[in-house]
Scaffold this motif. Sequence first.
Motif, PDB file in Angstrom:
ATOM      1  N   HIS A  90      82.696 -16.874 136.665  1.00  0.00           N
ATOM      2  CA  HIS A  90      81.410 -16.532 137.314  1.00  0.00           C
ATOM      3  C   HIS A  90      80.740 -15.610 136.313  1.00  0.00           C
ATOM      4  O   HIS A  90      81.278 -14.566 136.008  1.00  0.00           O
ATOM      5  CB  HIS A  90      81.611 -15.794 138.620  1.00  0.00           C
ATOM      6  CG  HIS A  90      80.357 -15.264 139.209  1.00  0.00           C
ATOM      7  ND1 HIS A  90      79.172 -15.950 139.224  1.00  0.00           N
ATOM      8  CD2 HIS A  90      80.099 -14.079 139.792  1.00  0.00           C
ATOM      9  CE1 HIS A  90      78.253 -15.231 139.829  1.00  0.00           C
ATOM     10  NE2 HIS A  90      78.784 -14.088 140.162  1.00  0.00           N
ATOM     11  N   SER A 105      85.821 -16.141 141.988  1.00  0.00           N
ATOM     12  CA  SER A 105      86.625 -16.167 143.201  1.00  0.00           C
ATOM     13  C   SER A 105      86.831 -14.766 143.760  1.00  0.00           C
ATOM     14  O   SER A 105      86.885 -14.566 144.975  1.00  0.00           O
ATOM     15  CB  SER A 105      87.981 -16.832 142.932  1.00  0.00           C
ATOM     16  OG  SER A 105      88.763 -16.074 142.035  1.00  0.00           O
ATOM     17  N   ARG A 144      84.702 -12.219 143.529  1.00  0.00           N
ATOM     18  CA  ARG A 144      83.459 -11.654 144.056  1.00  0.00           C
ATOM     19  C   ARG A 144      82.889 -12.443 145.230  1.00  0.00           C
ATOM     20  O   ARG A 144      82.122 -11.890 146.019  1.00  0.00           O
ATOM     21  CB  ARG A 144      82.407 -11.599 142.938  1.00  0.00           C
ATOM     22  CG  ARG A 144      82.838 -10.807 141.707  1.00  0.00           C
ATOM     23  CD  ARG A 144      83.049  -9.350 142.023  1.00  0.00           C
ATOM     24  NE  ARG A 144      83.509  -8.602 140.862  1.00  0.00           N
ATOM     25  CZ  ARG A 144      83.852  -7.320 140.901  1.00  0.00           C
ATOM     26  NH1 ARG A 144      83.794  -6.663 142.022  1.00  0.00           N
ATOM     27  NH2 ARG A 144      84.264  -6.710 139.805  1.00  0.00           N
ATOM     28  N   LEU A 145      83.218 -13.715 145.345  1.00  0.00           N
ATOM     29  CA  LEU A 145      82.636 -14.514 146.417  1.00  0.00           C
ATOM     30  C   LEU A 145      83.114 -14.035 147.785  1.00  0.00           C
ATOM     31  O   LEU A 145      84.310 -13.864 148.002  1.00  0.00           O
ATOM     32  CB  LEU A 145      83.036 -15.993 146.248  1.00  0.00           C
ATOM     33  CG  LEU A 145      82.233 -16.843 145.280  1.00  0.00           C
ATOM     34  CD1 LEU A 145      82.833 -18.235 145.201  1.00  0.00           C
ATOM     35  CD2 LEU A 145      80.779 -16.925 145.696  1.00  0.00           C
ATOM     36  N   TRP A 150      86.319 -16.364 150.903  1.00  0.00           N
ATOM     37  CA  TRP A 150      87.721 -16.806 150.842  1.00  0.00           C
ATOM     38  C   TRP A 150      88.106 -17.433 152.181  1.00  0.00           C
ATOM     39  O   TRP A 150      88.747 -18.471 152.234  1.00  0.00           O
ATOM     40  CB  TRP A 150      88.633 -15.632 150.519  1.00  0.00           C
ATOM     41  CG  TRP A 150      88.720 -15.337 149.060  1.00  0.00           C
ATOM     42  CD1 TRP A 150      87.709 -14.949 148.243  1.00  0.00           C
ATOM     43  CD2 TRP A 150      89.882 -15.412 148.226  1.00  0.00           C
ATOM     44  NE1 TRP A 150      88.163 -14.771 146.958  1.00  0.00           N
ATOM     45  CE2 TRP A 150      89.487 -15.045 146.926  1.00  0.00           C
ATOM     46  CE3 TRP A 150      91.214 -15.733 148.470  1.00  0.00           C
ATOM     47  CZ2 TRP A 150      90.376 -15.005 145.864  1.00  0.00           C
ATOM     48  CZ3 TRP A 150      92.110 -15.691 147.421  1.00  0.00           C
ATOM     49  CH2 TRP A 150      91.687 -15.341 146.125  1.00  0.00           C
ATOM     50  N   GLY A 199      85.531 -12.029 151.971  1.00  0.00           N
ATOM     51  CA  GLY A 199      85.939 -12.069 150.575  1.00  0.00           C
ATOM     52  C   GLY A 199      86.968 -10.995 150.307  1.00  0.00           C
ATOM     53  O   GLY A 199      87.315 -10.210 151.196  1.00  0.00           O
ATOM     54  N   GLY A 254      86.013 -19.509 147.569  1.00  0.00           N
ATOM     55  CA  GLY A 254      86.758 -18.522 146.796  1.00  0.00           C
ATOM     56  C   GLY A 254      88.246 -18.787 146.816  1.00  0.00           C
ATOM     57  O   GLY A 254      88.941 -18.662 145.798  1.00  0.00           O
ATOM     58  N   ASN A 283      90.546 -19.847 143.495  1.00  0.00           N
ATOM     59  CA  ASN A 283      91.744 -19.108 143.117  1.00  0.00           C
ATOM     60  C   ASN A 283      92.922 -20.048 142.910  1.00  0.00           C
ATOM     61  O   ASN A 283      93.676 -19.904 141.939  1.00  0.00           O
ATOM     62  CB  ASN A 283      92.075 -18.066 144.192  1.00  0.00           C
ATOM     63  CG  ASN A 283      93.400 -17.384 143.939  1.00  0.00           C
ATOM     64  OD1 ASN A 283      94.433 -17.811 144.457  1.00  0.00           O
ATOM     65  ND2 ASN A 283      93.385 -16.314 143.159  1.00  0.00           N
TER      66      ASN A 283
END
Length: 211
Positions: free
Chosen positions: A19, A27, A29-30, A33, A50, A167, A171
């Motif tokens: 990102h 992943s 910062r989004l 999740w 997140g 996210g 990951n």
Amino acid sequence: MRKTSYAATFVAVIIIPCHRVSQNILSARLPDWLIAKYDIMNVQVTVRYGLMERCERSCGHLEYTDYECRPFPLSVKDKCDGENRMFCALWTSAQYFTELGIGFAAMGLVALLIGVSTHSRRRRVWRAVAGLVILHAVFQLVTFILVTELYRKERFPAFEHARPGVGYVLNAVSWVSGFAVGAGVIVTGVAADRGHKWAAGNRAYRPIEGC
């Protein structure tokens, strides 16, 4: 290892974490999740969780509210000093592990840049590159395991309504790809040390045979 192998590894490591700079940062910062959706008095509420923040949106027939985000988890609002103490500790640990993974990925890129500088360095630095890439994958895997267990066992009340989001998937792609790239570097490096031309190139190392 030949320069082409290092270049291919560099591209792979760049793609794995991105990102703005890397996939791991994306992943981390989004705020999606885990995504929970439920209805409260004919108002649909969507909450995105997140590693670092929680975003909420309410949508009804007469009302539409944009996302409102805040840090997550918070000591008071998320009861981190009470019934959710274990959850908050593990969720925060997942944040730290993913940040460590990003750090090792960055170090791996630096090692790759050093490795392509000279032939003698390329012969030596592949071990460091492989180790850093695999460490990056290990820490991302630990994050994945922690979040998965908290989600699967519904350690946070709202997770009962949650589903994995982007996210979470990024990951998973990150650590799977990390292990694959690390294994590829090891196989290529060992082959180069043994003098295989496909791995070492035209300047493959050849031991001097005795008379």
